[in-house]
Design a protein around this motif. Sequence first.
Motif, PDB file in Angstrom:
ATOM      1  N   HIS A 119       0.561  -1.251   0.497  1.00  0.00           N
ATOM      2  CA  HIS A 119      -0.472  -0.119   0.289  1.00  0.00           C
ATOM      3  C   HIS A 119       0.806   1.633   0.439  1.00  0.00           C
ATOM      4  O   HIS A 119       0.667   2.298  -0.873  1.00  0.00           O
ATOM      5  N   SER A 120       1.486   1.208   0.809  1.00  0.00           N
ATOM      6  CA  SER A 120       2.548   2.971   0.854  1.00  0.00           C
ATOM      7  C   SER A 120       4.050   2.269   0.360  1.00  0.00           C
ATOM      8  O   SER A 120       4.759   3.266   0.213  1.00  0.00           O
ATOM      9  N   ASN A 121       5.130   1.177   0.283  1.00  0.00           N
ATOM     10  CA  ASN A 121       5.861   0.982  -0.496  1.00  0.00           C
ATOM     11  C   ASN A 121       6.174  -0.809  -1.156  1.00  0.00           C
ATOM     12  O   ASN A 121       5.524  -1.835  -0.500  1.00  0.00           O
ATOM     13  N   ASN A 122       7.378  -0.845  -1.304  1.00  0.00           N
ATOM     14  CA  ASN A 122       7.179  -2.292  -2.031  1.00  0.00           C
ATOM     15  C   ASN A 122       8.521  -2.942  -0.942  1.00  0.00           C
ATOM     16  O   ASN A 122       8.451  -3.856  -1.566  1.00  0.00           O
ATOM     17  N   GLN A 146      -0.987 -10.604   2.994  1.00  0.00           N
ATOM     18  CA  GLN A 146      -0.824  -9.064   1.949  1.00  0.00           C
ATOM     19  C   GLN A 146      -1.906  -9.092   1.795  1.00  0.00           C
ATOM     20  O   GLN A 146      -3.184  -9.053   0.978  1.00  0.00           O
ATOM     21  N   THR A 147      -1.931  -7.330   2.149  1.00  0.00           N
ATOM     22  CA  THR A 147      -3.491  -6.746   2.334  1.00  0.00           C
ATOM     23  C   THR A 147      -2.802  -5.825   1.235  1.00  0.00           C
ATOM     24  O   THR A 147      -2.389  -4.509   1.758  1.00  0.00           O
ATOM     25  N   ILE A 148      -3.218  -5.606  -0.454  1.00  0.00           N
ATOM     26  CA  ILE A 148      -3.075  -4.543  -1.094  1.00  0.00           C
ATOM     27  C   ILE A 148      -3.642  -3.101  -0.904  1.00  0.00           C
ATOM     28  O   ILE A 148      -3.008  -2.188  -1.212  1.00  0.00           O
ATOM     29  N   TRP A 149      -4.638  -2.955  -0.982  1.00  0.00           N
ATOM     30  CA  TRP A 149      -6.296  -1.959  -0.542  1.00  0.00           C
ATOM     31  C   TRP A 149      -6.197  -1.360  -1.580  1.00  0.00           C
ATOM     32  O   TRP A 149      -6.247  -0.529  -1.694  1.00  0.00           O
ATOM     33  N   ARG A 150      -6.126  -2.051  -2.425  1.00  0.00           N
ATOM     34  CA  ARG A 150      -6.938  -1.841  -4.163  1.00  0.00           C
ATOM     35  C   ARG A 150      -8.079  -2.307  -4.316  1.00  0.00           C
ATOM     36  O   ARG A 150      -7.803  -3.263  -4.466  1.00  0.00           O
ATOM     37  N   PRO A 151      -8.745  -1.302  -4.862  1.00  0.00           N
ATOM     38  CA  PRO A 151     -10.056  -2.500  -5.571  1.00  0.00           C
ATOM     39  C   PRO A 151      -9.390  -3.355  -6.872  1.00  0.00           C
ATOM     40  O   PRO A 151      -8.554  -2.595  -7.250  1.00  0.00           O
ATOM     41  N   LEU A 153      -9.512  -3.553 -10.219  1.00  0.00           N
ATOM     42  CA  LEU A 153     -10.259  -2.616 -10.926  1.00  0.00           C
ATOM     43  C   LEU A 153      -8.920  -2.565 -11.905  1.00  0.00           C
ATOM     44  O   LEU A 153      -8.115  -3.262 -11.929  1.00  0.00           O
ATOM     45  N   PRO A 154      -9.332  -2.924 -13.480  1.00  0.00           N
ATOM     46  CA  PRO A 154      -8.313  -2.531 -14.305  1.00  0.00           C
ATOM     47  C   PRO A 154      -7.177  -1.626 -13.834  1.00  0.00           C
ATOM     48  O   PRO A 154      -5.709  -1.366 -14.738  1.00  0.00           O
ATOM     49  N   ALA A 155      -7.536  -0.171 -13.254  1.00  0.00           N
ATOM     50  CA  ALA A 155      -6.519   0.578 -13.045  1.00  0.00           C
ATOM     51  C   ALA A 155      -5.257  -0.108 -12.245  1.00  0.00           C
ATOM     52  O   ALA A 155      -4.841   0.748 -11.788  1.00  0.00           O
ATOM     53  N   CYS A 156      -6.108  -0.544 -11.312  1.00  0.00           N
ATOM     54  CA  CYS A 156      -5.174  -1.605 -10.069  1.00  0.00           C
ATOM     55  C   CYS A 156      -4.568  -2.613 -10.230  1.00  0.00           C
ATOM     56  O   CYS A 156      -3.603  -3.169  -9.365  1.00  0.00           O
ATOM     57  N   PHE A 157      -4.619  -3.208 -11.416  1.00  0.00           N
ATOM     58  CA  PHE A 157      -4.066  -4.554 -12.126  1.00  0.00           C
ATOM     59  C   PHE A 157      -2.291  -4.343 -11.971  1.00  0.00           C
ATOM     60  O   PHE A 157      -1.665  -5.677 -11.257  1.00  0.00           O
ATOM     61  N   LYS A 158      -1.550  -3.742 -11.586  1.00  0.00           N
ATOM     62  CA  LYS A 158      -0.217  -4.049 -11.791  1.00  0.00           C
ATOM     63  C   LYS A 158      -0.329  -3.773 -10.300  1.00  0.00           C
ATOM     64  O   LYS A 158       1.037  -4.574 -10.190  1.00  0.00           O
ATOM     65  N   ARG A 159      -0.652  -3.586  -9.932  1.00  0.00           N
ATOM     66  CA  ARG A 159       0.038  -3.432  -8.052  1.00  0.00           C
ATOM     67  C   ARG A 159      -0.410  -4.520  -7.756  1.00  0.00           C
ATOM     68  O   ARG A 159      -0.148  -5.028  -6.627  1.00  0.00           O
ATOM     69  N   HIS A 160      -1.458  -5.168  -8.404  1.00  0.00           N
ATOM     70  CA  HIS A 160      -1.982  -6.315  -7.177  1.00  0.00           C
ATOM     71  C   HIS A 160      -0.684  -7.512  -7.571  1.00  0.00           C
ATOM     72  O   HIS A 160      -0.302  -8.285  -6.917  1.00  0.00           O
ATOM     73  N   CYS A 161      -0.495  -7.484  -9.127  1.00  0.00           N
ATOM     74  CA  CYS A 161       0.534  -7.856  -9.222  1.00  0.00           C
ATOM     75  C   CYS A 161       1.805  -8.416  -8.834  1.00  0.00           C
ATOM     76  O   CYS A 161       2.768  -9.047  -8.352  1.00  0.00           O
ATOM     77  N   GLN A 166       5.400  -9.911  -4.930  1.00  0.00           N
ATOM     78  CA  GLN A 166       6.306 -10.052  -3.312  1.00  0.00           C
ATOM     79  C   GLN A 166       5.715 -11.361  -2.457  1.00  0.00           C
ATOM     80  O   GLN A 166       7.198 -11.266  -1.753  1.00  0.00           O
ATOM     81  N   VAL A 167       4.842 -11.571  -2.868  1.00  0.00           N
ATOM     82  CA  VAL A 167       4.687 -12.489  -1.918  1.00  0.00           C
ATOM     83  C   VAL A 167       4.864 -14.156  -2.175  1.00  0.00           C
ATOM     84  O   VAL A 167       5.952 -15.216  -1.936  1.00  0.00           O
ATOM     85  N   GLY A 168       5.473 -14.050  -4.006  1.00  0.00           N
ATOM     86  CA  GLY A 168       6.470 -14.847  -4.284  1.00  0.00           C
ATOM     87  C   GLY A 168       8.059 -15.274  -4.465  1.00  0.00           C
ATOM     88  O   GLY A 168       8.880 -15.637  -3.800  1.00  0.00           O
ATOM     89  N   SER A 169       8.497 -13.565  -4.027  1.00  0.00           N
ATOM     90  CA  SER A 169      10.262 -13.175  -3.786  1.00  0.00           C
ATOM     91  C   SER A 169      10.306 -14.881  -2.683  1.00  0.00           C
ATOM     92  O   SER A 169      10.822 -14.329  -1.849  1.00  0.00           O
TER      93      SER A 169
END
Length: 177
Positions: A119-122, A146-151, A153-161, A166-169
């Motif tokens: 949400h705030s940093n990577n 892991q809480t992304i706190w983004r809907p 929606l297509p505009a937030c897809f990159k943040r979800h990925c 990060q979880v995979g790493s």
Amino acid sequence: IHLFDSPRFFHLGMDEETAGHQTTHENVVVRQGNLWWHDFYYMVDVVEKQNVRSWIWSDFAWHHPEDFFAKMPKSVLQSNWYYGSQFDNFDNPINETYVKLYDQLEAHGYDQVPAGSNHSNNVNFGKTVEYCTDVIAPDRLKGFLQTIWRPTLPACFKRHCEAIDQVGSVIQSLKNV
């Protein structure tokens, strides 16, 4: 509980019940003192009667630690959260309050699912896992959230990925330990 086919855990929330957290809400709910505990115990009772474990955000302990540790049942799964990037600067009161709650929950014997976020940093999620695997006993560490706190929606897809990466790493780094 029936809607979700009797899950193992049921999250009750119980977080952000402050005027500051709800300044933009049209409907505000801020329970305090005995009312907070009354409603909390009622919900735990309802959940446990269904043979499901209650789960909450641990925010209440940040500002009421004595009350929290005196009254919180050990049966309730705890999720403390901290979304910053510094886990070692305990001269900073924010770190002392939010990060050290993981340690305090462990010292009091609570099961935990710590929450991190992009949400705030990577770097937060990886640092949350690193910190908490050092301070929480394996038998009380029930996983991570892991809480992304983004809907979604297509505009937030990159943040979800990015969150998934990060979880995979973290999983890969734990396999290498």
